[in-house]
Write a protein that holds these residues in place. Structure first.
Motif, PDB file in Angstrom:
ATOM      1  N   GLY A 134       0.276  15.123 -18.977  1.00  0.00           N
ATOM      2  CA  GLY A 134       1.451  14.366 -19.363  1.00  0.00           C
ATOM      3  C   GLY A 134       1.872  13.449 -18.238  1.00  0.00           C
ATOM      4  N   SER A 135       2.753  13.947 -17.375  1.00  0.00           N
ATOM      5  CA  SER A 135       3.160  13.150 -16.215  1.00  0.00           C
ATOM      6  C   SER A 135       2.052  13.059 -15.178  1.00  0.00           C
ATOM      7  CB  SER A 135       4.408  13.772 -15.578  1.00  0.00           C
ATOM      8  OG  SER A 135       5.506  13.658 -16.453  1.00  0.00           O
ATOM      9  N   ASP A 136       1.111  14.013 -15.223  1.00  0.00           N
ATOM     10  CA  ASP A 136      -0.007  14.009 -14.273  1.00  0.00           C
ATOM     11  C   ASP A 136      -1.196  13.277 -14.887  1.00  0.00           C
ATOM     12  OD1 ASP A 136      -1.766  14.469 -12.236  1.00  0.00           O
ATOM     13  OD2 ASP A 136      -2.104  16.576 -12.723  1.00  0.00           O
ATOM     14  N   LEU A 137      -1.125  11.945 -14.867  1.00  0.00           N
ATOM     15  CA  LEU A 137      -2.183  11.156 -15.502  1.00  0.00           C
ATOM     16  C   LEU A 137      -3.526  11.299 -14.794  1.00  0.00           C
ATOM     17  CD1 LEU A 137      -0.337   7.832 -16.400  1.00  0.00           C
ATOM     18  CD2 LEU A 137      -0.957   9.716 -17.905  1.00  0.00           C
ATOM     19  N   ALA A 138      -3.507  11.781 -13.556  1.00  0.00           N
ATOM     20  CA  ALA A 138      -4.773  11.963 -12.849  1.00  0.00           C
ATOM     21  C   ALA A 138      -5.654  12.999 -13.523  1.00  0.00           C
ATOM     22  CB  ALA A 138      -4.507  12.372 -11.397  1.00  0.00           C
ATOM     23  N   SER A 139      -5.062  13.842 -14.379  1.00  0.00           N
ATOM     24  CA  SER A 139      -5.823  14.918 -15.017  1.00  0.00           C
ATOM     25  C   SER A 139      -6.359  14.556 -16.397  1.00  0.00           C
ATOM     26  CB  SER A 139      -4.931  16.170 -15.135  1.00  0.00           C
ATOM     27  OG  SER A 139      -4.505  16.607 -13.864  1.00  0.00           O
ATOM     28  N   LEU A 140      -6.191  13.315 -16.824  1.00  0.00           N
ATOM     29  CA  LEU A 140      -6.611  12.978 -18.190  1.00  0.00           C
ATOM     30  C   LEU A 140      -8.123  13.139 -18.372  1.00  0.00           C
ATOM     31  CD1 LEU A 140      -8.065   9.927 -18.625  1.00  0.00           C
ATOM     32  CD2 LEU A 140      -5.797   9.181 -17.966  1.00  0.00           C
ATOM     33  N   LYS A 141      -8.512  13.512 -19.608  1.00  0.00           N
ATOM     34  CA  LYS A 141      -9.909  13.840 -19.883  1.00  0.00           C
ATOM     35  C   LYS A 141     -10.518  13.049 -21.035  1.00  0.00           C
ATOM     36  CE  LYS A 141      -9.356  18.573 -18.202  1.00  0.00           C
ATOM     37  NZ  LYS A 141      -9.421  20.024 -18.543  1.00  0.00           N
TER      38      LYS A 141
END
Length: 398
Positions: A134-141
């Motif tokens: 969500g707020s941690d866009l670095a984790s998008l997959k």
């Protein structure tokens, strides 16, 4: 004519126009109304604003309604708030996120291809957040694999505002997993009518279905619809998120200021207008709302003068989110048991509707959307105050 005279003239001009054109009784008309009726009302209001040149004052000169100075833009937003006009929720991503991203990062061909459609009423949504990012866009997959002149997309997005009505989507995807998470992201412009897209509105307990989840199953996007270079999507996404600060928070702060009488009305309705404790809390809230507006004004003035610093927008965003929470909490407290009653969900408004429990729950949106409060504090601490960054160990799975 001086700038002050120019903005005063504009203020009177738009004030008269709003008096003649804001839909009468729109709050009542948009309470307990179906989403389709709301969408049509949004289209009608959007067309009025576009025709008058008030929907796109932040666009560059040469575009209809564009070329306004920041001072003039501020006047327009203040007057829209003062008139209690409906918010253009369905077109917010189109007018700000999509347009500002294309102006700052898009090619001339992309601007020529997509910007006229926005003025004509095309709806855009944003495909950033995911179930575990969500707020941690670095984790998008959500994955994008390049095959010749196309990217093939597979994955899922969530919390996409008005995606069920969107013509196009600002899509952030992962094209590389080998390096730091931010370095492997790519920014695409997606046709929401493309084969393989499934949109499912999220029906909330409040009665709203503003958000949707979006699924991608071998969806193809032409390489020419990539914004920036492959792997540079993180930087483009920051430009997108920055577009919602400044003027938007000037407007929202003013809307909160003009909504303060709702709390005094609730005090009278509850027979508590002489309650010393509540009057004290209302006084503190009024000062806090004034401070929110002052912070937003100062931020905009720093932009106008070219003195904006990294983190200035985070201060305004964080303070607004916290003040909005205090506003709705006090309204809920004043109303007492009656504040728990379901007064019907109002579409197209901010979180100051007088439906206090729903307002309070929805105030949490601003603690998360556009970067959570925690992220804003990190930006302020690390990038403004020079405090050491918290050590991070990145591990990207899947």
């Amino acid at each position: 004519m001086t700038q002050a005279q120019s903005t005063d003239t504009l203020r009177q001009e738009i004030r008269h126009w709003l008096a003649d054109n804001v839909p009468s009784g729109w709050r009542e008309a948009m309470t307990n109304v179906e989403q389709e009726a709301f969408a049509q009302a949004q289209r009608d209001w959007f067309r009025k604003l576009v025709d008058a040149g008030y929907a796109t004052p932040h666009w560059p000169e040469g575009w209809h309604g564009g070329g306004r100075s920041l001072a003039e833009q501020k006047v327009i937003f203040e007057e829209v708030a003062r008139a209690d006009a409906p918010r253009l929720i369905m077109f917010f991503v189109s007018l700000y996120h999509a347009a500002c991203t294309l102006f700052e990062c898009g090619t001339q061909e992309q601007q020529d291809k997509y910007l006229p459609g926005i003025i004509e009423g095309q709806v855009w949504c944003q495909g950033f957040s995911e179930p575990n990012a969500g707020s941690d866009l670095a984790s998008l997959k959500t994955r994008a694999e390049r095959k010749g002149d196309r990217y093939v997309i597979n994955g899922q997005k969530v919390w996409s505002t008005m995606a069920q009505y969107a013509d196009r989507c600002l899509l952030l995807v992962r094209t590389d997993k080998s390096g730091p998470p931010q370095a492997g992201q790519t920014y695409l412009l997606l046709d929401m009518k493309a084969k393989g897209i499934t949109v499912r509105p999220i029906h909330q307990i409040t009665g709203d279905d503003e958000f949707s989840e979006v699924f991608f199953d071998d969806v193809e996007v032409p390489v020419e619809d990539r914004v920036g270079e492959e792997g540079n999507g993180w930087a483009v996404a920051q430009a997108t998120l920055a577009s919602e600060r400044g003027l938007t928070l000037v407007e929202l702060g003013q809307r909160m200021r003009y909504s303060l009488p709702m709390i005094t009305a609730a005090m009278r309705e509850a027979g508590r207008e002489d309650d010393a404790s509540l009057r004290h809390e209302l006084g503190k809230l009024s000062a806090r709302v004034d401070a929110t507006c002052a912070l937003a004004d100062r931020y905009l003035m720093r932009r106008i003068s070219g003195e904006e610093q990294v983190g200035d927008a985070s201060i305004v965003k964080l303070y607004f989110a916290e003040t909005l929470r205090e506003f709705t909490r006090l309204g809920k407290r004043v109303a007492g048991l009656s504040g728990q009653y379901d007064r019907g969900f109002m579409r197209g408004a901010t979180q100051e509707t007088g439906n206090w429990m729903v307002d309070f729950m929805n105030s949490y949106n601003w603690s998360i959307a556009g970067g959570s409060n925690e992220i804003q504090r990190n930006i302020i601490a690390e990038r403004m105050l020079g405090m050491p960054r918290e050590p991070k160990t990145w591990k990207l799975e899947g």
